[in-house]
Motif scaffolding. Structure first.
Motif, PDB file in Angstrom:
ATOM      1  N   UNK A   1      -9.664   9.301   6.969  1.00 23.42           N
ATOM      2  CA  UNK A   1      -9.938   8.055   6.258  1.00 23.42           C
ATOM      3  C   UNK A   1      -9.986   8.301   4.757  1.00 23.42           C
ATOM      4  N   UNK A   2     -10.695   9.365   4.367  1.00 26.31           N
ATOM      5  CA  UNK A   2     -10.828   9.670   2.943  1.00 26.31           C
ATOM      6  C   UNK A   2      -9.534  10.245   2.367  1.00 26.31           C
TER       7      UNK A   2
ATOM      8  N   UNK B   1      -5.036   5.583  -3.372  1.00 31.37           N
ATOM      9  CA  UNK B   1      -5.738   4.960  -4.492  1.00 31.37           C
ATOM     10  C   UNK B   1      -6.183   5.897  -5.600  1.00 31.37           C
ATOM     11  N   UNK B   2      -6.191   7.202  -5.361  1.00 35.31           N
ATOM     12  CA  UNK B   2      -6.778   8.101  -6.353  1.00 35.31           C
ATOM     13  C   UNK B   2      -6.173   7.921  -7.741  1.00 35.31           C
ATOM     14  N   UNK B   3      -4.850   7.895  -7.829  1.00 35.57           N
ATOM     15  CA  UNK B   3      -4.249   7.847  -9.169  1.00 35.57           C
ATOM     16  C   UNK B   3      -3.579   6.514  -9.489  1.00 35.57           C
TER      17      UNK B   3
ATOM     18  N   UNK C   1      -7.343   7.262   1.818  1.00 35.09           N
ATOM     19  CA  UNK C   1      -7.795   6.500   0.664  1.00 35.09           C
ATOM     20  C   UNK C   1      -7.413   7.202  -0.634  1.00 35.09           C
TER      21      UNK C   1
ATOM     22  N   UNK D   1     -16.773  12.384   0.167  1.00 29.73           N
ATOM     23  CA  UNK D   1     -16.301  11.373  -0.784  1.00 29.73           C
ATOM     24  C   UNK D   1     -15.908  11.949  -2.145  1.00 29.73           C
TER      25      UNK D   1
ATOM     26  N   UNK E   1       0.864  -1.174   0.000  1.00 29.89           N
ATOM     27  CA  UNK E   1       0.000   0.000   0.000  1.00 29.89           C
ATOM     28  C   UNK E   1       0.896   1.217   0.000  1.00 29.89           C
TER      29      UNK E   1
ATOM     30  N   UNK F   1      -9.860   1.029  -7.753  1.00 34.84           N
ATOM     31  CA  UNK F   1     -11.067   1.848  -7.686  1.00 34.84           C
ATOM     32  C   UNK F   1     -10.832   3.138  -6.946  1.00 34.84           C
TER      33      UNK F   1
END
Lengths: 216, 297
Positions: B283-284, B291-293, B287, B221, B24, B297
């Motif tokens: 948390x967001x 994971x954004x780029x 994430x 989100x 990760x 998902x």
């Protein structure tokens, strides 16, 4: 003449090898994504932003069934669309075919439908994912029925459609990667787009392949 | 032959994947702001009866404003402007005690003063046991509520060896209703030569006040990681947290007029609502960061 034929054969072999390598690379990425959740974690990756739902047992159950079963349907890509393989070993084709069908109709498909109800990105993407799951199961069922009725060209067409939807696992994520790299959209905006783009274009390509195959 | 070949590819793909640990990408770039940085906050003179005396005279106050670089070494990536809070704490005889809060550091100082026509001329030294210590020389006018002067570092090789300031008397009070005014601004040090652009903080960062509204996942989100970071750090800013993180400091020091650095640890002051929101936003953020780029998902 002989030489020309063999180079054509080599060319085909070569493009098949490239295609399989690319497919293997994406399958490898998918396996990595799957393994993030193993052993069953409910606070990692995608689930870290689904905390409103992980408390619901049916969501959690559906999610893990989906993740750990859907990865296997992608294996069909290696065997089921090879004509020579099917001719040489029809028994294996049937066995692996049933495996694909059972995993899709009883595990990956229904679980996909359930998590689709709780999809991120609001009504639009919820409809997209539920429709995807429904059509996937429908096409797969059609393909089995046609195979049992010995309608082989129809079986082939429905399976191409079914697998095109199975591939949305790969294409959806690829579109997301491309759209983010190009336009830097907000996270849920891109999600709403790929929820549709991820599988509808696959179906268009599937129809093109089907038409081409029927012609030849 | 072909069959074997395909099976080998499939098998090796699986084996390869299994041998590769899932990493990760956790670049904990935004992990600042919750940790207390007590190592830098040497003992600050506390309230004494002298303080009351100063207060009566109208001096005991925070003097806040820009701390601007005057002499610097541009090769060392100097911070051109920070917001500084000079707090005058007490007077004992002809010695004045106080402390400054700037760039995530609280440093005490003490010095001598001359009083002439209601104007204090002060020369005050920081203890000298910190690399960034120096000497404040300023004029204080309690009547006008102004404090201005220069600061010179003990170590002349620092990125900035002299700064000037022109501060205004300011009162600090935690006010959860303080809002970010949603102006677009550039993120410090984010210039991208390829696109010739700076990363931007968008209007979203200030749309919701995380000190007042209980946030839901729907609220956060669809936000960029940077906006989430600003939204979360605005909570700390309302409590007067002095940011160590350069990007956050740049934003709050230069873009947020109401912001006053007063403390390097505000953990104890956070309300339950704020704690809850911080957890959700983090948390967001995490994430988005991981994971954004990336492919996924």
């Amino acid at each position: 003449m002989m030489l020309g034929l063999s180079t054509l054969k080599n060319k085909r072999k070569y493009s098949l090898l490239v295609l399989l390598s690319v497919y293997t690379y994406f399958l490898w990425l998918m396996i990595r994504i799957t393994l993030q959740y193993f052993p069953a974690h409910d606070d990692v990756a995608f689930l870290s932003i689904k905390q409103d739902y992980v408390g619901m047992w049916h969501y959690k159950l559906a999610f893990f069934i989906h993740v750990f079963s859907a990865i296997f349907v992608l294996l069909a890509g290696y065997t089921q669309f090879s004509e020579s393989l099917r001719k040489k070993n029809p028994k294996m084709h049937r066995r692996l075919g049933w495996f694909y069908v059972i995993v899709t109709l009883f595990f990956a498909g229904p679980s996909g439908l359930i998590i689709g109800i709780y999809a991120n990105g609001g009504t639009s993407s919820q409809i997209a994912f539920c429709l995807l799951a429904f059509l996937w199961m429908l096409f797969t069922l059609m393909a089995v029925i046609q195979a049992m009725r010995r309608q082989m060209s129809s079986h082939r067409a429905w399976m191409i459609r079914s697998f095109a939807l199975a591939l949305s696992a790969i294409t959806l994520r690829a579109w997301k990667y491309i759209l983010v790299a190009l336009f830097h959209p907000k996270p849920m905006d891109v999600y709403q787009i790929v929820a549709w783009l991820g599988w509808t274009l696959n179906l268009v390509v599937a129809e093109i392949i089907i038409i081409k195959k029927i012609r030849s | 032959m072909k069959v074997k070949f395909l099976c080998i590819i499939a098998l090796s793909a699986i084996l390869f994947a299994c041998n590769t640990p899932v990493t990760e990408s956790e670049k904990n770039g935004s992990e600042q702001s919750r940790k207390s940085e007590s190592e830098d906050s040497t003992h600050v003179p506390l309230a004494t009866e002298k303080k009351v005396e100063l207060k009566r005279e109208g001096i005991f106050m925070f003097y806040v404003g820009a701390f601007e670089a005057k002499k610097m070494d541009t090769k060392k990536n100097p911070m051109l402007e920070n917001k500084i809070n000079i707090a005058l704490d007490s007077i004992s005889g002809d010695v004045i005690y106080g402390h400054s809060v700037v760039a995530g550091n609280i440093r005490p100082f003490q010095g001598t003063f001359n009083l002439k026509d209601g104007m204090y001329t002060v020369v005050a030294k920081e203890p000298g046991d910190n690399k960034y210590d120096g000497v404040f020389t300023f004029t204080l006018s309690p009547d006008n509520g102004t404090l201005n002067g220069v600061w010179t570092s003990n170590d002349k090789k620092l990125a900035v060896s002299e700064r000037s300031y022109d501060l205004k008397k300011t009162e600090f009070k935690y006010d959860p209703s303080l809002e970010l005014d949603g102006t677009y601004s550039e993120v410090y040090n984010s210039y991208n030569a390829k696109t010739e652009q700076h990363e931007q903080i968008t209007d979203d960062a200030g749309k919701l006040n995380a000190s007042q509204v209980e946030l839901t996942s729907k609220d956060v989100e669809n936000m960029y990681r940077r906006d989430l970071e600003i939204m979360r750090n605005a909570i700390y800013a309302r409590h007067g947290y002095s940011f160590k993180n350069r990007e956050m400091r740049y934003f709050f020091d230069t873009q947020v007029a109401w912001y006053i650095p007063v403390s390097t640890d505000v953990t104890a002051e956070l309300t339950d609502l704020e704690k809850k929101n911080i957890e959700l936003i983090k948390r967001y953020e995490k994430h988005a960061e991981s994971y954004y780029d990336v492919y996924g998902r």
